[in-house]
Structure formats: C-alpha cells, structure tokens
Scaffold this active site. Structure first.
Site, short mmCIF file in Angstrom:
data_model
loop_
_atom_site.label_atom_id
_atom_site.label_comp_id
_atom_site.label_asym_id
_atom_site.label_seq_id
_atom_site.Cartn_x
_atom_site.Cartn_y
_atom_site.Cartn_z
NE ARG A 1 -2.73 1.11 3.14
CZ ARG A 1 -2.99 0.99 4.91
NH1 ARG A 1 -4.08 0.84 4.33
NH2 ARG A 1 -2.50 1.13 5.66
CE LYS B 1 -1.72 4.76 6.81
NZ LYS B 1 -2.69 5.48 7.55
CD GLU C 1 -11.18 6.89 6.29
OE1 GLU C 1 -10.75 6.04 6.16
OE2 GLU C 1 -10.93 8.18 5.16
#
Ligand code: PXG
Length: 290
Positions: free
Chosen positions: A50, A149, A182
């Site tokens: 990721r 991220k 979220e």
C-alpha cells in the site's frame, strides 16, 4: 530508541531531517502505520505494498524495492529488541528548494520508527466511543485520491479538532455528497439485523488493512460485509457500530451526535469481531526473529 533513517540507525536525538525536506515544507510524502504482535508483523507485505501504491500515485520514487523495505522494517524492530508495538514508516520527497517542484528533490528519505501507540484509553474498548459528525468533509478524489496515505493529514486533524471540541472521542467524516466515508483515522462498520456494512472505498474511505481483515472475519461468520452507501441515518438507526484501524484495532462506537447506537452498548457481533481480530493478529504475521 533506534530510528532507521536512510539505511542507518540513529538515537532519537540524532535522527534528524532537513528543514528543506519537502515532507516538512509541503506534506509531500507518504506513510504507513503497522503493528506487530508477539514478534510477528501483522500483514506486513500488504502495508508495504500500500505504501508503494501511495508513492506511485504521487509520483514519488522510493529508491528501494518492496523486499528491501520489508527487510528494513524487520531490522528496525530487531534493532529495538521489541516483540509488540507499532511502526511508523514515512517516505518524504527529500531535500529540495523553497518551491513546489518535486523534481528538484534528489532523493526520497525513508524513516522507520518502532514504538508503541495507544489511540484510545483501554476502557473505551469495553464502553465504546462517542462520535460526532464533522463539518470538515473527506477530500474529493477530484483533488487527491483518499486512498493515498499522504503526509498531509491536516484535513483529518481539523476533523479531529471538531470531534474533540464537541466532547466526542472520534469524528465521523462525510464525503462531498454527504455520504459516510470513515472516521478521522479509522474505517467504520455498522450492523443492522445481522447485516454488516461499510462504505465503499469510492465513498472516500481509505482501503484499510484492518477493514480488509474484518471482511475475512465476516466471511467466516457467514455474514459477508456489504459495501454500500451509508448516510448518518443508517448509523443513527443501526443495532451496532464499530471502527477499525491499525492503531485503534477494532473498537465499538456507541453514540453519534448524542444519539445512542442500538442500546448504547457494544453489541455481540462487534465483540465477536474484536475477538476474532485479536486471534487473526497471530495467524497473519511475518516473524521478526528467526
Ligand atoms: N482511515 C484513515 C484516514 C486512516 O488514516 C485508516 C482509515 C485505517 O486503515 P488501516 O490500514 O490502519 O486499518 C487509517 C489509518 C492515528 C493513526 O494516529 C491512524 C492511522 C494511521 C496512523 C496513525 O490516528 N489510520
């Protein structure tokens, strides 16, 4: 504590980066948070992959292979002689000029910190969290994909400020259209008449690795997770709700905007997911010490 910085280990006071690093100047970089349990790193390859996807998306060449990054992560834990803890891995754009141009940054910097993290006090895992809806929205993918991220978490920090100022433990973040995305550092699940659901990544959720672990657990429970659009209505009227994240693990959420969720106590499916998640942290691990 020994900190990995570009191939060498430094003490906390000696681990330093330049004030001209674009990670600092522009939040230009990516990161991962990874946990290790009993001398095994939880889903290490998935975290590193990721990280590389985040880096690829922002056109940041890391200068290391996935295998080398895995090795550096394991070495950092060994260097600190830890068995349980939390890894914060950062890749910054590196040193450049006082201008945005990332091509003037010659080499990315890699920082790996092995430490501990406790996001919420222990009693919240039994009593459950209170959430408040934030006015700050998840950024639209038209700006930057919420799957990256990145080192720029200002949007989430502002949402966290709102939640804390409202007297809540955690903030619920909606997307531009008003659908649930979220929380500020966690994914969200709701349970209604036995059906477990979570917003799709396309609603602005990070493709969480803990989230993915819950998908496997729910499958085993014979009640696969449904990815579907959720509004606050579905949370207000749910039987149960829980949040997932590497730092938070699996934690019940029992209130949103002053309304109790279900009976205002952690529910049975939530408790089962918490237990099965704990079990899975042992089975999905890359050993640190061989
Ligand atoms: N959403 C966001 C926005 C995150 O930052 C998650 C969901 C959960 O993903 P994982 O893969 O960890 O299950 C995250 C990751 C913190 C902190 O200090 C939180 C995260 C990472 C690092 C630090 O709150 N959450």
């Amino acid at each position: 504590m020994k900190i990995y910085l570009d191939g060498a280990f430094y003490s906390e006071s000696e681990a330093k980066i330049s004030v001209f690093d674009h990670g600092l100047l522009y939040g230009d970089g990516v990161f991962e948070g990874i946990r290790f349990y009993g001398g095994g790193v939880f889903r290490l390859t998935e975290h590193i992959e990721r990280l590389f996807d985040s880096a690829k998306a922002i056109h940041l060449p890391i200068g290391m292979s996935v295998e080398e990054m895995i090795d550096a992560t394991l070495r950092t834990i060994r260097e600190n002689e830890l068995r349980d803890g939390y890894i914060r891995l950062l890749v910054t754009r590196g040193v450049g000029g006082l201008g945005l141009n990332p091509y003037l940054c010659k080499k990315a910097s890699v920082i790996i910190i092995a430490s501990k993290i406790q996001l919420y006090p222990e009693e919240k895992y039994t009593a459950g969290l209170k959430m408040a809806t934030c006015a700050t929205r998840r950024p639209t993918p038209a700006a930057l994909s919420p799957a990256v991220k990145s080192l720029n978490y200002l949007n989430n920090v502002m949402a966290k400020v709102e939640a804390l100022n409202a007297g809540a433990d955690e903030g619920l973040m909606l997307n531009e259209q008003g659908y649930v995305a979220e929380c500020t550092g966690d994914n969200i699940f709701v349970i209604r008449r036995g059906r477990i659901s979570t917003p799709p990544v396309s609603a602005g959720a990070l493709p969480g690795i803990t989230r993915d672990t819950i998908f496997g657990i729910a499958e085993e429970l014979g009640s696969p997770v449904v990815e579907e659009s959720l509004t606050r209505y579905e949370i207000y009227t749910a039987d149960e709700c829980f949040l997932t994240g590497t730092a938070a693990e699996v934690i019940p959420a029992v209130e949103l905007d002053g309304r109790p969720i279900g009976d205002g106590k952690p529910g049975p499916i939530t408790q089962q997911c918490m237990k099965l998640f704990k079990d899975s942290t042992i089975s999905c691990a890359t050993p640190v010490y061989t």
